[in-house]
Design a protein around this motif. Structure first.
Motif, PDB file in Angstrom:
ATOM      1  N   GLY A  29      10.367   6.582 -12.904  1.00 27.57           N
ATOM      2  CA  GLY A  29       9.046   6.841 -13.467  1.00 27.57           C
ATOM      3  C   GLY A  29       8.844   6.129 -14.792  1.00 27.57           C
ATOM      4  N   LEU A  50       4.891   0.122  -5.326  1.00 24.20           N
ATOM      5  CA  LEU A  50       5.105   1.549  -5.592  1.00 24.20           C
ATOM      6  C   LEU A  50       4.856   2.397  -4.355  1.00 24.20           C
ATOM      7  CD1 LEU A  50       3.481   2.045  -9.127  1.00 24.20           C
ATOM      8  CD2 LEU A  50       5.911   1.941  -8.556  1.00 24.20           C
ATOM      9  N   VAL A  51       3.792   2.093  -3.620  1.00 29.58           N
ATOM     10  CA  VAL A  51       3.436   2.906  -2.451  1.00 29.58           C
ATOM     11  C   VAL A  51       4.343   2.617  -1.267  1.00 29.58           C
ATOM     12  CG1 VAL A  51       1.608   3.310  -0.756  1.00 29.58           C
ATOM     13  CG2 VAL A  51       1.051   3.206  -3.186  1.00 29.58           C
ATOM     14  N   ARG A  52       4.596   1.342  -0.989  1.00 37.33           N
ATOM     15  CA  ARG A  52       5.323   0.991   0.227  1.00 37.33           C
ATOM     16  C   ARG A  52       6.835   1.093   0.068  1.00 37.33           C
ATOM     17  NH1 ARG A  52       4.021  -4.556   3.148  1.00 37.33           N
ATOM     18  NH2 ARG A  52       4.545  -5.294   1.083  1.00 37.33           N
ATOM     19  N   ASP A  53       7.354   0.754  -1.102  1.00 34.22           N
ATOM     20  CA  ASP A  53       8.812   0.715  -1.251  1.00 34.22           C
ATOM     21  C   ASP A  53       9.379   1.879  -2.056  1.00 34.22           C
ATOM     22  OD1 ASP A  53       9.106  -1.654   0.228  1.00 34.22           O
ATOM     23  OD2 ASP A  53       8.532  -2.862  -1.498  1.00 34.22           O
ATOM     24  N   VAL A  54       8.783   2.169  -3.212  1.00 33.24           N
ATOM     25  CA  VAL A  54       9.344   3.217  -4.069  1.00 33.24           C
ATOM     26  C   VAL A  54       9.072   4.594  -3.490  1.00 33.24           C
ATOM     27  CG1 VAL A  54       9.283   4.235  -6.377  1.00 33.24           C
ATOM     28  CG2 VAL A  54       9.155   1.749  -6.108  1.00 33.24           C
ATOM     29  N   ARG A  55       7.835   4.856  -3.096  1.00 35.25           N
ATOM     30  CA  ARG A  55       7.477   6.173  -2.556  1.00 35.25           C
ATOM     31  C   ARG A  55       8.242   6.507  -1.284  1.00 35.25           C
ATOM     32  NH1 ARG A  55       3.220   6.817   0.631  1.00 35.25           N
ATOM     33  NH2 ARG A  55       2.902   8.924   1.295  1.00 35.25           N
ATOM     34  N   THR A  56       8.491   5.518  -0.453  1.00 33.82           N
ATOM     35  CA  THR A  56       9.200   5.757   0.804  1.00 33.82           C
ATOM     36  C   THR A  56      10.715   5.751   0.634  1.00 33.82           C
ATOM     37  OG1 THR A  56       9.141   3.399   1.345  1.00 33.82           O
ATOM     38  CG2 THR A  56       7.327   4.768   2.175  1.00 33.82           C
TER      39      THR A  56
END
Length: 192
Positions: free
Chosen positions: A128, A115-121
């Motif tokens: 969601g 979620l942090v490395r791929d989705v957020r970026t």
């Protein structure tokens, strides 16, 4: 022997302990125990009935897992496979207690990294709703549910069966919500 002790623990029904088991077979045992209250035909001897069903359950889960793996799991991205396989490891054995839930920490951490490395970026598409479909079962599985107690002559906890339902939801989410991660795909391609 160890095998007969494990079979006895898997087949036997102990009201104070059933709330700590989150496998499908314990869910079945709890349903058999409450079948009379649910308006279903109740077996005369619950333990004997469960013991007769036990070998069929073992055969059925081996076949079901083999089919699920061959036709769906092996074709999914790595993170989906990780979550699905660990959910199966916790759901399918006929005796799986709460202490085994610690195996969920690795896929949970891997999902958070996704979620942090791929989705957020913006490197991966993941809605969601899909994130909630994965995070909510994890939230249920990481809380004790010790307050879910049915009072009668003795108390019966059914928090384990709630966790069984959460594991099923997590497994379904792993099968349906593709977690295509460019970073894990690159890592898989770099292996010899």
């Amino acid at each position: 022997s160890d095998m007969s002790a494990t079979r006895g623990a898997a087949v036997g029904y102990k009201a104070p302990e059933i709330g700590f088991y989150h496998d499908l077979f314990s869910f079945f045992k709890q349903a058999v125990h409450f079948s009379g209250r649910l308006g279903l035909p109740e077996p005369v001897d619950h333990d004997a009935f469960v013991a007769r069903v036990f070998p069929f359950y073992c055969i059925a889960v081996v076949i079901a897992f083999g089919l699920a793996y061959w036709f769906r799991i092996r074709r999914l991205p790595f993170l989906n496979q990780l979550i699905a396989l660990i959910a199966c490891q916790l759901l399918l054995p006929p005796y799986s207690a709460d202490y085994k839930l610690m195996h969920l920490y690795v896929p949970w951490c891997a999902f958070l990294v996704f979620l942090v490395r791929d989705v957020r970026t913006g490197n991966a598409r993941f809605s969601g709703r899909q994130a909630l479909a994965v995070l909510l079962p994890f939230a249920v599985l990481f809380t004790p549910q010790s307050y879910l107690i049915f009072q009668e002559i003795y108390s019966i906890e059914y928090g384990g069966q709630v966790k069984t339902a959460a594991l099923i939801c997590l497994f379904v989410a792993a099968l349906c919500c593709r977690m295509d991660s460019p970073s894990s795909d690159r890592a898989g391609q770099e292996r010899p």
